[in-house]
Write a protein that holds these residues in place. Sequence first.
Motif, mmCIF file in Angstrom:
data_model
loop_
_atom_site.group_PDB
_atom_site.id
_atom_site.type_symbol
_atom_site.label_atom_id
_atom_site.label_comp_id
_atom_site.label_asym_id
_atom_site.label_seq_id
_atom_site.Cartn_x
_atom_site.Cartn_y
_atom_site.Cartn_z
ATOM 1 N N ARG A 51 -40.758 11.072 -1.918
ATOM 2 C CA ARG A 51 -41.082 9.669 -1.643
ATOM 3 C C ARG A 51 -42.560 9.484 -1.312
ATOM 4 O O ARG A 51 -43.165 8.478 -1.672
ATOM 5 C CB ARG A 51 -40.227 9.143 -0.493
ATOM 6 C CG ARG A 51 -38.752 9.004 -0.823
ATOM 7 C CD ARG A 51 -37.973 8.513 0.392
ATOM 8 N NE ARG A 51 -36.551 8.364 0.085
ATOM 9 C CZ ARG A 51 -35.683 9.354 0.130
ATOM 10 N NH1 ARG A 51 -36.082 10.571 0.464
ATOM 11 N NH2 ARG A 51 -34.401 9.146 -0.156
ATOM 12 N N ASP A 217 -24.521 4.318 9.008
ATOM 13 C CA ASP A 217 -24.495 5.465 8.107
ATOM 14 C C ASP A 217 -25.902 6.078 8.066
ATOM 15 O O ASP A 217 -26.886 5.445 8.440
ATOM 16 C CB ASP A 217 -23.968 5.096 6.722
ATOM 17 C CG ASP A 217 -24.875 4.189 5.915
ATOM 18 O OD1 ASP A 217 -26.104 4.411 5.897
ATOM 19 O OD2 ASP A 217 -24.354 3.265 5.260
ATOM 20 N N ARG A 219 -28.058 6.677 5.798
ATOM 21 C CA ARG A 219 -29.080 5.997 4.995
ATOM 22 C C ARG A 219 -29.702 4.842 5.769
ATOM 23 O O ARG A 219 -30.918 4.616 5.704
ATOM 24 C CB ARG A 219 -28.479 5.503 3.682
ATOM 25 C CG ARG A 219 -29.515 4.897 2.723
ATOM 26 C CD ARG A 219 -28.898 4.538 1.386
ATOM 27 N NE ARG A 219 -28.492 5.734 0.658
ATOM 28 C CZ ARG A 219 -27.226 6.126 0.501
ATOM 29 N NH1 ARG A 219 -26.238 5.418 1.018
ATOM 30 N NH2 ARG A 219 -26.935 7.217 -0.175
ATOM 31 N N GLU A 220 -28.886 4.099 6.511
ATOM 32 C CA GLU A 220 -29.421 2.999 7.311
ATOM 33 C C GLU A 220 -30.374 3.516 8.384
ATOM 34 O O GLU A 220 -31.446 2.930 8.621
ATOM 35 C CB GLU A 220 -28.262 2.220 7.951
ATOM 36 C CG GLU A 220 -27.435 1.434 6.943
ATOM 37 C CD GLU A 220 -26.128 0.918 7.513
ATOM 38 O OE1 GLU A 220 -25.620 -0.093 7.008
ATOM 39 O OE2 GLU A 220 -25.594 1.535 8.472
ATOM 40 N N HIS A 222 -32.074 6.317 8.258
ATOM 41 C CA HIS A 222 -33.253 6.821 7.537
ATOM 42 C C HIS A 222 -34.203 5.682 7.198
ATOM 43 O O HIS A 222 -35.425 5.791 7.379
ATOM 44 C CB HIS A 222 -32.779 7.540 6.271
ATOM 45 C CG HIS A 222 -33.860 8.165 5.468
ATOM 46 N ND1 HIS A 222 -34.212 7.723 4.214
ATOM 47 C CD2 HIS A 222 -34.669 9.213 5.738
ATOM 48 C CE1 HIS A 222 -35.189 8.472 3.738
ATOM 49 N NE2 HIS A 222 -35.494 9.385 4.636
ATOM 50 N N ASP A 223 -33.664 4.576 6.739
ATOM 51 C CA ASP A 223 -34.500 3.422 6.383
ATOM 52 C C ASP A 223 -35.238 2.884 7.611
ATOM 53 O O ASP A 223 -36.417 2.520 7.527
ATOM 54 C CB ASP A 223 -33.647 2.319 5.757
ATOM 55 C CG ASP A 223 -33.159 2.666 4.355
ATOM 56 O OD1 ASP A 223 -33.691 3.624 3.754
ATOM 57 O OD2 ASP A 223 -32.235 1.978 3.875
ATOM 58 N N LYS A 254 -33.351 15.953 9.661
ATOM 59 C CA LYS A 254 -33.808 15.194 8.497
ATOM 60 C C LYS A 254 -34.544 13.924 8.925
ATOM 61 O O LYS A 254 -35.562 13.551 8.319
ATOM 62 C CB LYS A 254 -32.615 14.828 7.616
ATOM 63 C CG LYS A 254 -32.999 14.388 6.211
ATOM 64 C CD LYS A 254 -33.553 15.558 5.386
ATOM 65 C CE LYS A 254 -33.757 15.164 3.929
ATOM 66 N NZ LYS A 254 -34.281 16.291 3.134
#
Length: 267
Positions: A51, A217, A219-220, A222-223, A254
């Motif tokens: 990214r 979750d 991903r949320e 992480h964002d 992570k």
Amino acid sequence: MLPGAGADRGAADYAIVGAPLDASTSFRPGARFGPDRIRKFGQQFDDYDHRTDQHFTDCSVYDHGDIGPTADVAEYLTYLQGTLSDFSSDRAVPLVVGGEHTVSVAGVRALAPDVFVCLDAHLDLRESYAGDEYSHATVTNHALSVADEAVVLGARTGSEAEWDRASEADVTVVPPEDVADWSPAFDDERVYLSVDIDAADPGFAPGTGTPEPFGLDPREMHDVVRAVAPQAVGFDVVEVNDRDDGQAATLAAKLLRAFVFAHADQR
């Protein structure tokens, strides 16, 4: 040492400090094992981040090791605060790896942010819990003695008094169902970002002290970390314990790396 965190202390842009405090856990203990587990389960990741087109080994991260707790929590927080202040004075962004959430108090006191942003299942707005003013359930309350504002993302439980306190103007609570649509709207404020791993639904991160269903979750989370990181003066990830097969520690490691990549990309 976290893999890739091999920078020299004097030249580091980021400093990992383990804080294995496990003094006030009210349900499932084991947060003392968090720093070791996060380092262990962080060994598997690729060095490269597509990214940001960066390598973790090039981000100048130093791992200070752990600062072991003392019997006096207030004394321990003062010592930890001093260490984090030293790194900040040397222009290294402190990255605290807990340990129970109480260690965030040292980070906030050391860095004096304008805004405390926290991913957390709990409001943590109690003045004390079970007679303990430094309980892990008091972190946001302590943060507001330093910061002007607190933003709690993913909160879904708290006492009646905590929800009353959360209704005041200096607290913003974003429920789990709205976190995906939230984005930071800070100007030049100094921000401290704290990640309590129990913000995640326990199906994703069961290894934590007070799991709470209907959470976020990965991903949320992480964002949020990547969105807030560029304006953050400090970061922590806390409340990982040894009560799972590494799911919570893997997610924590992570998210720490995601913070570094996003922050370094804007540095």
